[in-house]
Design an enzyme around this catalytic site. Sequence first.
Site, short mmCIF file in Angstrom:
data_model
loop_
_atom_site.label_atom_id
_atom_site.label_comp_id
_atom_site.label_asym_id
_atom_site.label_seq_id
_atom_site.Cartn_x
_atom_site.Cartn_y
_atom_site.Cartn_z
N ASP A 10 0.88 -1.16 0.00
CA ASP A 10 0.00 0.00 0.00
C ASP A 10 0.92 1.22 0.00
O ASP A 10 2.12 1.11 0.26
CB ASP A 10 -0.86 -0.06 1.28
CG ASP A 10 -1.51 1.26 1.63
OD1 ASP A 10 -2.22 1.80 0.75
OD2 ASP A 10 -1.29 1.76 2.74
N ASP A 12 -0.24 5.14 0.91
CA ASP A 12 -0.51 6.15 1.94
C ASP A 12 -0.63 5.54 3.33
O ASP A 12 -1.47 4.69 3.56
CB ASP A 12 -1.80 6.92 1.58
CG ASP A 12 -1.61 7.71 0.29
OD1 ASP A 12 -2.35 7.45 -0.67
OD2 ASP A 12 -0.70 8.55 0.25
C1 XBP Z 1 -5.22 6.28 0.68
C2 XBP Z 1 -6.38 6.97 0.09
C3 XBP Z 1 -6.16 8.02 -0.94
C4 XBP Z 1 -5.42 9.20 -0.33
C5 XBP Z 1 -5.61 10.45 -1.13
O1 XBP Z 1 -4.78 5.38 -0.28
O2 XBP Z 1 -7.50 6.64 0.43
O3 XBP Z 1 -7.42 8.43 -1.41
O4 XBP Z 1 -5.99 9.47 0.95
O5 XBP Z 1 -5.15 10.25 -2.46
P1 XBP Z 1 -3.92 4.04 0.13
P2 XBP Z 1 -6.10 10.72 -3.67
O6 XBP Z 1 -3.84 3.95 1.65
O7 XBP Z 1 -4.67 2.92 -0.51
O8 XBP Z 1 -2.55 4.27 -0.47
O9 XBP Z 1 -6.60 12.11 -3.33
O10 XBP Z 1 -5.21 10.71 -4.89
O11 XBP Z 1 -7.20 9.70 -3.74
MG MG Z 2 -2.99 3.20 3.31
#
Ligand code: XBP
Ligand code: MG
Length: 253
Positions: A10, A12
Amino acid sequence: MSKLEVLIFDVDGTLADTERDGHRVAFNQAFAEAGLDWNWSVELYGELLQVTGGKERIRLYVEEFLKDFELDEEITEFAAKLHKRKTHFYLELLQSGAIPLRPGVERLIQEARDAGLRLAISTTTTPANVTYLLSATLGKESIDWFEVIAAGDIVPAKKPAPDIYNWAMQQMNVSPDVCLAFEDSLNGIKSSLAADLKTLITVNGYTQDDDFSGAALVLDQYGEPDSPFKVLEGDSTHHNFVDIAMLQELHVS
Ligand code: XBP
Ligand code: MG
Protein backbone atom coordinates in the site's frame (compact mmCIF):
# COMPACT_ATOMS: atom_id res chain seq x y z
CA MET A 1 3.05 -23.66 1.83
CA SER A 2 4.40 -21.94 -1.32
CA LYS A 3 7.61 -19.88 -1.23
CA LEU A 4 7.29 -16.11 -0.71
CA GLU A 5 7.77 -14.44 -4.11
CA VAL A 6 5.87 -11.13 -4.13
CA LEU A 7 5.59 -8.12 -1.78
CA ILE A 8 2.59 -5.85 -2.46
CA PHE A 9 2.75 -2.46 -0.76
CA ASP A 10 0.00 0.00 0.00
CA VAL A 11 1.20 3.62 -0.29
CA ASP A 12 -0.51 6.15 1.94
CA GLY A 13 0.29 5.47 5.56
CA THR A 14 2.44 2.46 4.64
CA LEU A 15 5.32 3.59 2.43
CA ALA A 16 5.05 7.12 3.82
CA ASP A 17 2.96 8.97 6.38
CA THR A 18 1.22 11.06 3.72
CA GLU A 19 -2.22 11.91 5.05
CA ARG A 20 -2.00 14.50 7.85
CA ASP A 21 0.79 16.73 6.49
CA GLY A 22 0.47 15.80 2.80
CA HIS A 23 -2.93 15.04 1.31
CA ARG A 24 -4.81 17.03 3.96
CA VAL A 25 -2.66 20.14 3.32
CA ALA A 26 -3.09 19.79 -0.45
CA PHE A 27 -6.86 19.53 -0.10
CA ASN A 28 -6.90 22.75 1.94
CA GLN A 29 -4.71 24.52 -0.63
CA ALA A 30 -7.15 23.51 -3.39
CA PHE A 31 -10.12 24.73 -1.31
CA ALA A 32 -8.42 28.08 -0.73
CA GLU A 33 -7.55 28.46 -4.43
CA ALA A 34 -11.20 27.75 -5.30
CA GLY A 35 -12.35 30.45 -2.88
CA LEU A 36 -14.08 27.91 -0.60
CA ASP A 37 -13.98 28.65 3.12
CA TRP A 38 -13.41 24.96 3.83
CA ASN A 39 -10.56 23.89 6.05
CA TRP A 40 -10.09 20.21 6.89
CA SER A 41 -8.56 20.13 10.38
CA VAL A 42 -6.38 17.20 11.44
CA GLU A 43 -9.33 15.85 13.41
CA LEU A 44 -11.99 16.32 10.70
CA TYR A 45 -9.67 14.75 8.12
CA GLY A 46 -9.37 11.71 10.37
CA GLU A 47 -13.15 11.31 10.12
CA LEU A 48 -13.15 11.83 6.34
CA LEU A 49 -10.53 9.08 5.93
CA GLN A 50 -13.37 6.62 6.49
CA VAL A 51 -13.79 6.81 2.72
CA THR A 52 -10.92 6.06 0.36
CA GLY A 53 -10.26 8.15 -2.72
CA GLY A 54 -9.86 11.92 -2.75
CA LYS A 55 -12.81 12.58 -5.08
CA GLU A 56 -15.01 10.33 -2.97
CA ARG A 57 -13.80 12.13 0.17
CA ILE A 58 -14.82 15.53 -1.24
CA ARG A 59 -18.25 14.13 -2.11
CA LEU A 60 -18.65 12.66 1.40
CA TYR A 61 -17.79 16.06 2.90
CA VAL A 62 -20.34 17.93 0.74
CA GLU A 63 -23.10 15.38 1.24
CA GLU A 64 -22.56 14.50 4.88
CA PHE A 65 -20.96 17.58 6.45
CA LEU A 66 -22.27 20.52 4.37
CA LYS A 67 -25.96 19.73 4.18
CA ASP A 68 -26.98 23.07 2.62
CA PHE A 69 -24.03 23.65 0.24
CA GLU A 70 -25.40 25.01 -3.09
CA LEU A 71 -23.81 23.41 -6.17
CA ASP A 72 -24.48 24.80 -9.67
CA GLU A 73 -22.94 21.70 -11.27
CA GLU A 74 -23.01 17.93 -10.87
CA ILE A 75 -21.16 16.89 -7.66
CA THR A 76 -19.05 14.34 -9.59
CA GLU A 77 -17.77 17.04 -11.94
CA PHE A 78 -17.25 19.53 -9.11
CA ALA A 79 -15.30 16.97 -7.05
CA ALA A 80 -13.18 15.89 -10.03
CA LYS A 81 -12.15 19.47 -10.85
CA LEU A 82 -11.29 20.29 -7.24
CA HIS A 83 -9.44 17.00 -6.86
CA LYS A 84 -7.32 17.74 -9.94
CA ARG A 85 -6.05 20.91 -8.28
CA LYS A 86 -5.52 19.08 -4.99
CA THR A 87 -3.33 16.58 -6.83
CA HIS A 88 -1.37 19.48 -8.35
CA PHE A 89 -0.64 20.84 -4.85
CA TYR A 90 0.13 17.37 -3.49
CA LEU A 91 2.66 16.70 -6.27
CA GLU A 92 4.32 20.04 -5.42
CA LEU A 93 4.59 18.89 -1.79
CA LEU A 94 6.12 15.58 -2.86
CA GLN A 95 8.60 17.30 -5.17
CA SER A 96 9.66 19.59 -2.31
CA GLY A 97 10.75 16.48 -0.40
CA ALA A 98 8.26 17.25 2.35
CA ILE A 99 7.09 13.62 2.62
CA PRO A 100 9.81 11.09 3.59
CA LEU A 101 9.47 7.30 3.54
CA ARG A 102 8.61 5.67 6.86
CA PRO A 103 11.42 4.04 8.88
CA GLY A 104 12.74 0.82 7.38
CA VAL A 105 10.89 1.13 4.06
CA GLU A 106 13.91 1.97 1.89
CA ARG A 107 16.06 -0.74 3.51
CA LEU A 108 13.30 -3.36 3.15
CA ILE A 109 12.71 -2.54 -0.52
CA GLN A 110 16.45 -2.76 -1.28
CA GLU A 111 16.74 -6.06 0.63
CA ALA A 112 13.72 -7.43 -1.25
CA ARG A 113 15.32 -6.54 -4.58
CA ASP A 114 18.63 -8.12 -3.52
CA ALA A 115 16.72 -11.27 -2.52
CA GLY A 116 15.05 -11.41 -5.94
CA LEU A 117 11.52 -10.83 -4.61
CA ARG A 118 9.00 -9.26 -7.02
CA LEU A 119 7.50 -5.91 -5.94
CA ALA A 120 4.10 -4.33 -6.58
CA ILE A 121 1.95 -1.48 -5.32
CA SER A 122 -1.80 -1.56 -4.62
CA THR A 123 -3.15 1.83 -3.63
CA THR A 124 -6.25 3.98 -3.77
CA THR A 125 -4.29 7.13 -4.43
CA THR A 126 -3.79 8.75 -7.82
CA PRO A 127 -1.05 7.09 -9.94
CA ALA A 128 1.01 10.28 -10.28
CA ASN A 129 1.15 10.52 -6.48
CA VAL A 130 2.94 7.16 -6.43
CA THR A 131 5.53 7.90 -9.12
CA TYR A 132 6.27 11.32 -7.64
CA LEU A 133 6.67 9.86 -4.13
CA LEU A 134 9.01 7.12 -5.41
CA SER A 135 11.03 9.60 -7.49
CA ALA A 136 11.32 12.09 -4.65
CA THR A 137 12.45 9.49 -2.10
CA LEU A 138 14.16 6.64 -3.98
CA GLY A 139 14.99 8.27 -7.33
CA LYS A 140 13.21 8.09 -10.69
CA GLU A 141 14.59 4.62 -11.49
CA SER A 142 12.75 3.17 -8.48
CA ILE A 143 9.47 3.35 -10.37
CA ASP A 144 10.66 0.39 -12.46
CA TRP A 145 11.46 -1.66 -9.35
CA PHE A 146 7.69 -2.24 -9.03
CA GLU A 147 6.41 -4.61 -11.70
CA VAL A 148 2.88 -3.32 -11.20
CA ILE A 149 1.66 -0.01 -9.79
CA ALA A 150 -2.07 -0.59 -9.28
CA ALA A 151 -3.50 2.79 -8.30
CA GLY A 152 -6.63 4.95 -8.10
CA ASP A 153 -9.39 4.60 -10.68
CA ILE A 154 -7.78 1.63 -12.49
CA VAL A 155 -10.37 -0.56 -10.78
CA PRO A 156 -14.13 0.06 -10.44
CA ALA A 157 -14.22 -0.32 -6.64
CA LYS A 158 -11.63 1.21 -4.31
CA LYS A 159 -10.51 -0.24 -0.97
CA PRO A 160 -12.01 -1.81 1.15
CA ALA A 161 -12.98 -3.76 -1.98
CA PRO A 162 -10.28 -6.30 -2.97
CA ASP A 163 -10.22 -5.14 -6.60
CA ILE A 164 -6.91 -3.26 -6.50
CA TYR A 165 -5.07 -6.24 -5.01
CA ASN A 166 -6.73 -8.74 -7.31
CA TRP A 167 -5.86 -6.58 -10.31
CA ALA A 168 -2.19 -6.38 -9.28
CA MET A 169 -1.95 -10.17 -8.80
CA GLN A 170 -3.70 -10.75 -12.13
CA GLN A 171 -1.20 -8.48 -13.90
CA MET A 172 1.66 -10.43 -12.27
CA ASN A 173 0.00 -13.77 -12.87
CA VAL A 174 0.47 -14.82 -9.24
CA SER A 175 -1.84 -16.25 -6.59
CA PRO A 176 -2.21 -14.90 -3.03
CA ASP A 177 -0.28 -17.79 -1.47
CA VAL A 178 3.07 -16.52 -2.83
CA CYS A 179 2.40 -12.93 -1.75
CA LEU A 180 2.50 -10.71 1.34
CA ALA A 181 0.54 -7.43 1.60
CA PHE A 182 1.68 -4.38 3.56
CA GLU A 183 -1.04 -2.06 4.86
CA ASP A 184 -1.79 0.63 7.47
CA SER A 185 -5.58 1.02 7.81
CA LEU A 186 -8.90 -0.74 8.33
CA ASN A 187 -9.96 -0.09 4.73
CA GLY A 188 -6.59 -1.42 3.62
CA ILE A 189 -6.68 -4.67 5.56
CA LYS A 190 -10.29 -5.30 4.60
CA SER A 191 -9.16 -5.05 0.99
CA SER A 192 -6.06 -7.26 1.32
CA LEU A 193 -7.82 -9.93 3.40
CA ALA A 194 -10.71 -9.99 0.93
CA ALA A 195 -8.07 -10.75 -1.70
CA ASP A 196 -6.87 -13.66 0.49
CA LEU A 197 -3.56 -11.98 1.23
CA LYS A 198 -1.56 -12.45 4.41
CA THR A 199 -1.08 -8.89 5.68
CA LEU A 200 1.52 -7.06 7.75
CA ILE A 201 0.27 -3.83 9.33
CA THR A 202 2.19 -0.74 10.41
CA VAL A 203 -0.09 1.76 12.14
CA ASN A 204 0.06 5.56 12.10
CA GLY A 205 -1.58 8.44 13.93
CA TYR A 206 -4.86 8.04 12.09
CA THR A 207 -5.10 4.24 12.15
CA GLN A 208 -3.65 3.16 15.51
CA ASP A 209 -7.13 2.40 16.90
CA ASP A 210 -8.40 0.55 13.83
CA ASP A 211 -9.48 -3.10 14.13
CA PHE A 212 -6.74 -5.20 12.52
CA SER A 213 -8.31 -8.61 13.21
CA GLY A 214 -6.89 -11.08 10.71
CA ALA A 215 -3.54 -9.32 10.35
CA ALA A 216 -0.46 -11.58 10.48
CA LEU A 217 1.28 -8.96 12.64
CA VAL A 218 0.64 -5.35 13.74
CA LEU A 219 3.67 -3.10 14.32
CA ASP A 220 4.31 0.58 14.95
CA GLN A 221 6.89 0.63 12.13
CA TYR A 222 9.24 -1.68 10.15
CA GLY A 223 12.14 -0.59 12.36
CA GLU A 224 15.86 -0.54 11.72
CA PRO A 225 18.63 -2.71 13.25
CA ASP A 226 19.40 0.10 15.71
CA SER A 227 15.77 1.15 16.33
CA PRO A 228 13.47 -1.82 16.91
CA PHE A 229 9.77 -1.87 16.08
CA LYS A 230 7.06 -2.23 18.72
CA VAL A 231 4.76 -5.26 18.35
CA LEU A 232 1.14 -4.16 18.87
CA GLU A 233 -0.54 -7.48 17.92
CA GLY A 234 0.83 -10.92 17.03
CA ASP A 235 4.22 -12.57 17.53
CA SER A 236 7.42 -11.35 15.84
CA THR A 237 9.35 -14.28 17.42
CA HIS A 238 13.03 -13.22 17.83
CA HIS A 239 12.89 -10.41 15.25
CA ASN A 240 12.88 -6.72 16.23
CA PHE A 241 12.99 -5.09 12.79
CA VAL A 242 11.34 -6.22 9.56
CA ASP A 243 13.74 -7.90 7.13
CA ILE A 244 13.38 -10.57 4.47
CA ALA A 245 14.14 -13.44 6.85
CA MET A 246 11.32 -12.27 9.10
CA LEU A 247 8.92 -11.93 6.16
CA GLN A 248 9.77 -15.45 4.98
CA GLU A 249 9.04 -16.80 8.48
CA LEU A 250 5.84 -14.77 8.68
CA HIS A 251 4.79 -16.11 5.28
CA VAL A 252 4.92 -19.74 6.41
CA SER A 253 3.66 -19.14 9.94
C1 XBP B 1 -5.22 6.28 0.68
C2 XBP B 1 -6.38 6.97 0.09
C3 XBP B 1 -6.16 8.02 -0.94
C4 XBP B 1 -5.42 9.20 -0.33
C5 XBP B 1 -5.61 10.45 -1.13
O1 XBP B 1 -4.78 5.38 -0.28
O2 XBP B 1 -7.50 6.64 0.43
O3 XBP B 1 -7.42 8.43 -1.41
O4 XBP B 1 -5.99 9.47 0.95
O5 XBP B 1 -5.15 10.25 -2.46
P1 XBP B 1 -3.92 4.04 0.13
P2 XBP B 1 -6.10 10.72 -3.67
O6 XBP B 1 -3.84 3.95 1.65
O7 XBP B 1 -4.67 2.92 -0.51
O8 XBP B 1 -2.55 4.27 -0.47
O9 XBP B 1 -6.60 12.11 -3.33
O10 XBP B 1 -5.21 10.71 -4.89
O11 XBP B 1 -7.20 9.70 -3.74
MG1 MG C 1 -2.99 3.20 3.31
